[in-house]
Write a protein that holds these residues in place. Structure first.
Motif, PDB file in Angstrom:
ATOM      1  N   PRO A 177      31.010  -3.515  11.199  1.00 12.55           N
ATOM      2  CA  PRO A 177      32.127  -4.326  10.676  1.00 12.55           C
ATOM      3  C   PRO A 177      33.440  -4.082  11.405  1.00 12.55           C
ATOM      4  N   GLU A 178      33.491  -3.075  12.257  1.00 12.51           N
ATOM      5  CA  GLU A 178      34.715  -2.881  13.048  1.00 12.51           C
ATOM      6  C   GLU A 178      34.770  -3.886  14.197  1.00 12.51           C
ATOM      7  N   HIS A 179      33.610  -4.338  14.649  1.00 10.45           N
ATOM      8  CA  HIS A 179      33.574  -5.222  15.811  1.00 10.45           C
ATOM      9  C   HIS A 179      33.256  -6.676  15.459  1.00 10.45           C
ATOM     10  N   VAL A 180      32.686  -6.888  14.299  1.00 14.61           N
ATOM     11  CA  VAL A 180      32.338  -8.250  13.892  1.00 14.61           C
ATOM     12  C   VAL A 180      33.243  -8.636  12.733  1.00 14.61           C
ATOM     13  N   ARG A 181      33.850  -9.796  12.811  1.00 16.06           N
ATOM     14  CA  ARG A 181      34.702 -10.231  11.699  1.00 16.06           C
ATOM     15  C   ARG A 181      34.663 -11.756  11.607  1.00 16.06           C
ATOM     16  N   THR A 182      34.913 -12.253  10.413  1.00 14.87           N
ATOM     17  CA  THR A 182      35.009 -13.704  10.281  1.00 14.87           C
ATOM     18  C   THR A 182      36.279 -14.141  11.005  1.00 14.87           C
ATOM     19  N   GLY A 183      36.235 -15.349  11.506  1.00 14.44           N
ATOM     20  CA  GLY A 183      37.386 -15.873  12.242  1.00 14.44           C
ATOM     21  C   GLY A 183      37.332 -15.594  13.732  1.00 14.44           C
ATOM     22  N   MET A 184      36.405 -14.752  14.190  1.00 11.38           N
ATOM     23  CA  MET A 184      36.378 -14.431  15.619  1.00 11.38           C
ATOM     24  C   MET A 184      35.823 -15.607  16.415  1.00 11.38           C
ATOM     25  N   ALA A 185      36.388 -15.794  17.614  1.00 14.72           N
ATOM     26  CA  ALA A 185      35.958 -16.889  18.493  1.00 14.72           C
ATOM     27  C   ALA A 185      34.706 -16.454  19.248  1.00 14.72           C
ATOM     28  N   VAL A 186      33.728 -17.324  19.285  1.00 20.32           N
ATOM     29  CA  VAL A 186      32.456 -17.007  19.950  1.00 20.32           C
ATOM     30  C   VAL A 186      31.991 -18.207  20.764  1.00 20.32           C
ATOM     31  N   ARG A 187      31.034 -17.940  21.664  1.00 19.92           N
ATOM     32  CA  ARG A 187      30.475 -19.031  22.463  1.00 19.92           C
ATOM     33  C   ARG A 187      28.963 -18.822  22.613  1.00 19.92           C
ATOM     34  N   LEU A 188      28.281 -19.915  22.868  1.00 20.54           N
ATOM     35  CA  LEU A 188      26.826 -19.904  22.984  1.00 20.54           C
ATOM     36  C   LEU A 188      26.396 -19.137  24.232  1.00 20.54           C
ATOM     37  N   THR A 189      25.324 -18.380  24.089  1.00 18.34           N
ATOM     38  CA  THR A 189      24.722 -17.721  25.245  1.00 18.34           C
ATOM     39  C   THR A 189      23.209 -17.740  25.065  1.00 18.34           C
ATOM     40  N   THR A 190      22.491 -17.668  26.165  1.00 18.18           N
ATOM     41  CA  THR A 190      21.021 -17.661  26.084  1.00 18.18           C
ATOM     42  C   THR A 190      20.486 -16.434  26.802  1.00 18.18           C
ATOM     43  N   PHE A 191      19.245 -16.083  26.476  1.00 20.48           N
ATOM     44  CA  PHE A 191      18.641 -14.878  27.061  1.00 20.48           C
ATOM     45  C   PHE A 191      17.124 -14.962  26.873  1.00 20.48           C
ATOM     46  N   PRO A 192      16.380 -14.329  27.774  1.00 22.29           N
ATOM     47  CA  PRO A 192      14.927 -14.333  27.639  1.00 22.29           C
ATOM     48  C   PRO A 192      14.492 -13.493  26.441  1.00 22.29           C
ATOM     49  N   ILE A 193      13.490 -13.959  25.721  1.00 19.13           N
ATOM     50  CA  ILE A 193      12.962 -13.152  24.611  1.00 19.13           C
ATOM     51  C   ILE A 193      11.542 -12.665  24.891  1.00 19.13           C
ATOM     52  N   GLY A 194      10.980 -13.067  26.029  1.00 15.81           N
ATOM     53  CA  GLY A 194       9.647 -12.569  26.362  1.00 15.81           C
ATOM     54  C   GLY A 194       8.916 -13.546  27.260  1.00 15.81           C
ATOM     55  N   THR A 195       7.793 -13.091  27.813  1.00 14.95           N
ATOM     56  CA  THR A 195       6.983 -13.903  28.714  1.00 14.95           C
ATOM     57  C   THR A 195       5.559 -13.933  28.180  1.00 14.95           C
ATOM     58  N   ASP A 196       4.961 -15.106  28.163  1.00 10.32           N
ATOM     59  CA  ASP A 196       3.604 -15.189  27.605  1.00 10.32           C
ATOM     60  C   ASP A 196       2.544 -14.969  28.700  1.00 10.32           C
ATOM     61  N   SER A 197       1.274 -15.138  28.342  1.00 13.97           N
ATOM     62  CA  SER A 197       0.177 -14.783  29.244  1.00 13.97           C
ATOM     63  C   SER A 197       0.097 -15.693  30.469  1.00 13.97           C
ATOM     64  N   THR A 198       0.783 -16.850  30.411  1.00 12.69           N
ATOM     65  CA  THR A 198       0.771 -17.749  31.566  1.00 12.69           C
ATOM     66  C   THR A 198       2.008 -17.553  32.435  1.00 12.69           C
ATOM     67  N   GLY A 199       2.849 -16.607  32.069  1.00 13.59           N
ATOM     68  CA  GLY A 199       4.066 -16.357  32.842  1.00 13.59           C
ATOM     69  C   GLY A 199       5.253 -17.178  32.404  1.00 13.59           C
ATOM     70  N   THR A 200       5.097 -17.950  31.328  1.00 11.37           N
ATOM     71  CA  THR A 200       6.225 -18.757  30.833  1.00 11.37           C
ATOM     72  C   THR A 200       7.184 -17.874  30.035  1.00 11.37           C
ATOM     73  N   GLU A 201       8.453 -18.056  30.350  1.00 14.05           N
ATOM     74  CA  GLU A 201       9.480 -17.256  29.701  1.00 14.05           C
ATOM     75  C   GLU A 201      10.091 -18.057  28.541  1.00 14.05           C
ATOM     76  N   ALA A 202      10.150 -17.447  27.361  1.00 14.94           N
ATOM     77  CA  ALA A 202      10.832 -18.107  26.235  1.00 14.94           C
ATOM     78  C   ALA A 202      12.290 -17.695  26.238  1.00 14.94           C
ATOM     79  N   ILE A 203      13.161 -18.673  25.970  1.00 18.85           N
ATOM     80  CA  ILE A 203      14.600 -18.445  26.004  1.00 18.85           C
ATOM     81  C   ILE A 203      15.181 -18.623  24.606  1.00 18.85           C
ATOM     82  N   GLY A 204      15.835 -17.578  24.124  1.00 23.84           N
ATOM     83  CA  GLY A 204      16.499 -17.649  22.828  1.00 23.84           C
ATOM     84  C   GLY A 204      17.991 -17.888  23.009  1.00 23.84           C
ATOM     85  N   PHE A 205      18.701 -18.018  21.885  1.00 22.71           N
ATOM     86  CA  PHE A 205      20.146 -18.196  21.973  1.00 22.71           C
ATOM     87  C   PHE A 205      20.851 -17.374  20.909  1.00 22.71           C
TER      88      PHE A 205
END
Lengths: 133, 398
Positions: A98-126
C-alpha cells in the motif's frame, strides 16, 4: 521467423502498440468485454468494436495475498478508469504494497509473455504499470 | 392495497460447525423452532420456501422430516440474498391472497469451505486454446484481477475511499473491531472473541485491506420464519399478536446497468434502490431506525452500506462511523449480532437470521445485548451477481 504469439484474451490486440478493444453498443455506447445478445443498458442488438485508451487512473485496487492453489501471490488487482471505460486488470511493475499502490495513480497498458506452449506459441498477457510522467 | 404481513415465529440455530448434522436436520431445527415460537404447526402452513445455494432444492426433503401436507414448495437460490428471497417469496404469496400462513427457511453448511470463489478454471492442455466468453487461453483469476470475494469487496471499499476520501486500513479494521466486540454478547454467534485493533491489523492478510477477522466467517446454520396475514393474525391469541413483528417493507432488487458494473460488481446502486423503495413502502426514514443488521461480508463492505442504506449523508460514511454511531450504544447500532464477521455466514441462512436478530430486539427478548426500547429495525443482505434484499420491521403496537 518470429515466434507465433496469441493474446491471453480476445479483447487484447497485439499491434505494435498493443491495445484493448471493447464491444460498444451502437445505440447507447455502453461497452462490454464479452459477447452480449442485447445491450444490458438499452436492449439494442448492434455492436461495434471500440479501441480503449491505453492509459488511465486507478479507481480501486486490492493486494491479494491469499488465492486459489496455483495462483501466484501477492498480486495487485485493480479497476482502471481509461477515460470513461473501466478495465479490470492487474497492476504490474510496481511493488505490491500500500505504500506503492494507491487509488488515483496514473497507469498505462503494458503486455508481457506469460508462457510458451508445446508448439512454441507464446501467450501474451496484459496489465497496467505506473505511467512514467 | 394488499394487506400487511407479520412475522409470527422465527428461529435461528447456533451458527458454527455442525459436522454431525446435515442440511435438512439444521433446517428442521430452525423450522420446528419457528413454528413453536409462533404457536402454530406445519398443518397450518400453506406455502414453504426453501433457500440453499450449495444443495439445490431440498424443500421436499424438509417436508419429509417435519410434515408432508401437500403445500407448494418453492426452492429458491439468489446467492447471499437467498434467505431474504425465501422470506419474500412467502410474503408475496400472503400479499397476493394465496396463503394466510407460510414458512420460509434458509440453510447452508460452509464451515471450513475456504474462499468459495476464485481459480474457476484450471490449467489445461499443452497448447494455448481460446475458451469461454473472452477467448481466454489460460486461467484468468490472478492474471486479470481477482475472482475472490475478499478481493472484490476490498476493491469496493477502496473505491469508496477514492471517491470520498478518509478511508484507511485502520478505519476498516475498526469496523471489524466493533462487530467482534458486539459478538461477545450473542450466544448463537460462531465466534465470540473480542479482538484488539492490533490483533485485527496484524492477523493474516487475505486481500488488502481485509485481514482474516475482517472477512465473513464460513459457518453452518439455519434460520426459519413463520409469516401470517394481518387478517389471520387478528384471530390468534393476544400473546401471539403482541409478539408478532410487522413486515413494514420487503424489497428485492437486482443491479441496473451502470458503467463499470461488468468490471467490478456494483453493490451500491441496487442497495440504494432497495433502501429507497423500502423507506417509501414503510413510511419510515433512516432516522427512525433503532437498529440495523447489514451485510458486512467484509469490513470494507459495511462502510459502503452505511451510505447505501442512507444511514448517513451521501459520502459521509467515514465520519458517520468515526462518530461512534454504529456501536451498540450509538445513534444507529449496526450489527449488534456480531455481523457476518463473527456471527458467521451460512450463506442462505443469513437473510433470515438477520431478521431474527431484529425481531429479537423488537420483542424485547434479546437479553444481554438488547437495544432498549427498539421499535423499528432494518435487515439488509446482498448476493453478488447481484441481488439485494431489504426488510423493515416494526414492533407490534402495545
Amino acid at each position: 521467423m518470429a515466434a507465433a504469439r496469441i493474446p491471453l484474451v480476445d479483447y487484447l490486440r497485439l499491434a505494435d502498440e498493443p491495445y484493448l478493444v471493447a464491444s460498444e453498443c451502437e445505440e447507447c455506447a455502453a461497452r462490454y468485454f464479452n459477447h452480449r445478445v442485447a445491450c444490458a443498458n438499452c436492449g439494442a442488438t448492434a455492436f461495434k468494436e471500440a479501441q480503449v485508451p491505453a492509459d488511465g487512473v486507478v479507481r480501486a485496487f486490492t493486494i491479494v495475498s491469499f488465492a486459489a492453489p496455483g495462483i501466484e501471490v501477492p498480486f495487485v488487482s485493480a479497476v482502471v478508469d481509461c477515460h470513461g471505460t473501466s478495465v479490470r486488470a492487474n497492476l504490474v511493475n510496481v511493488a505490491p504494497d500500500p505504500e506503492h499502490v494507491r487509488t488515483g495513480m496514473a497507469v498505462r497498458l503494458t503486455t508481457f509473455p506469460i508462457g510458451t506452449d508445446s508448439t512454441g506459441t507464446e501467450a501474451i498477457g496484459f496489465g497496467f504499470e505506473p505511467a512514467a510522467d | 392495497m394488499a394487506e400487511d404481513v407479520w412475522i409470527l415465529g422465527i428461529r435461528m440455530t447456533k451458527f458454527g460447525k455442525h459436522p454431525d448434522r446435515d442440511l435438512v436436520e439444521l433446517a428442521a431445527e430452525a423450522s420446528m423452532g419457528a413454528l413453536a415460537d409462533g404457536g402454530v404447526t406445519m398443518k397450518q402452513m400453506q406455502i414453504l420456501a426453501w433457500g440453499s445455494i450449495m444443495s439445490g432444492g431440498m424443500g421436499q426433503q424438509l417436508q419429509k422430516q417435519i410434515g408432508q401436507t401437500g403445500i407448494p414448495v418453492y426452492n429458491v437460490a439468489n446467492a447471499c440474498a437467498t434467505g431474504a428471497t425465501a422470506l419474500r417469496t412467502v410474503i408475496m404469496a400472503i400479499k397476493a391472497g394465496e396463503a394466510d400462513f407460510g414458512l420460509a427457511v434458509g440453510v447452508e453448511k460452509v464451515a471450513g469451505a475456504g474462499l468459495l470463489a476464485g481459480g474457476s478454471r484450471g490449467v489445461d492442455g499443452t497448447t494455448w486454446t481460446p475458451r469461454g466468453p473472452v477467448g481466454a487461453v489460460a486461467p484468468l483469476d490472478g492474471r486479470i484481477g481477482t475472482e475472490t470475494m475478499p478481493g472484490v469487496f476490498a476493491q469496493i471499499g477502496l473505491e469508496y475511499g477514492h471517491r470520498y476520501g478518509g478511508t484507511s486500513f485502520e478505519l476498516f479494521a475498526k469496523i471489524s473491531e466493533k462487530n467482534h466486540a458486539h459478538s461477545t454478547l450473542n450466544p448463537l454467534a460462531a465466534y465470540r472473541k473480542r479482538f484488539t485493533l492490533d490483533q485485527i491489523m496484524n492477523d493474516v492478510m487475505i486481500a488488502y485491506p481485509n485481514t482474516r477477522p475482517m472477512c465473513s466467517a464460513n459457518a453452518d446454520g439455519a434460520a426459519a420464519a413463520v409469516l401470517v396475514s394481518d387478517t389471520r393474525l387478528r384471530t390468534l391469541s393476544l400473546e401471539q399478536q403482541h409478539r408478532a413483528v410487522k413486515v413494514s417493507a420487503s424489497v428485492l432488487t437486482s443491479d441496473p446497468w451502470e458503467e463499470a458494473c461488468q468490471v467490478l460488481p456494483d453493490v451500491n446502486t441496487l442497495t440504494r434502490n432497495a433502501a429507497t423503495q423500502a423507506y417509501e413502502a414503510a413510511g419510515i426514514g433512516p432516522a427512525d431506525l433503532d437498529l440495523v443488521e447489514l451485510h458486512d461480508c467484509f469490513a470494507t463492505a459495511e462502510l459502503v452500506h452505511y451510505d447505501n442504506l442512507k444511514l448517513c449523508e451521501s459520502g459521509g460514511a467515514v465520519d458517520f462511523f468515526n462518530s461512534g454511531a454504529t456501536w451498540r450504544d450509538g445513534r444507529i447500532p449496526v450489527n449488534v449480532s456480531g455481523g457476518l464477521q463473527s456471527k458467521g455466514h451460512p450463506i442462505s441462512a443469513t437473510g433470515i437470521a438477520n431478521v431474527w436478530e431484529i425481531c429479537h430486539h423488537l420483542r424485547g427478548e434479546a437479553g444481554d445485548r438488547q437495544i432498549e426500547g427498539a421499535r423499528v429495525g432494518l435487515a439488509h443482505v446482498i448476493g453478488l451477481g447481484s441481488a439485494c434484499g431489504v426488510h423493515i420491521l416494526e414492533k407490534a403496537a402495545a
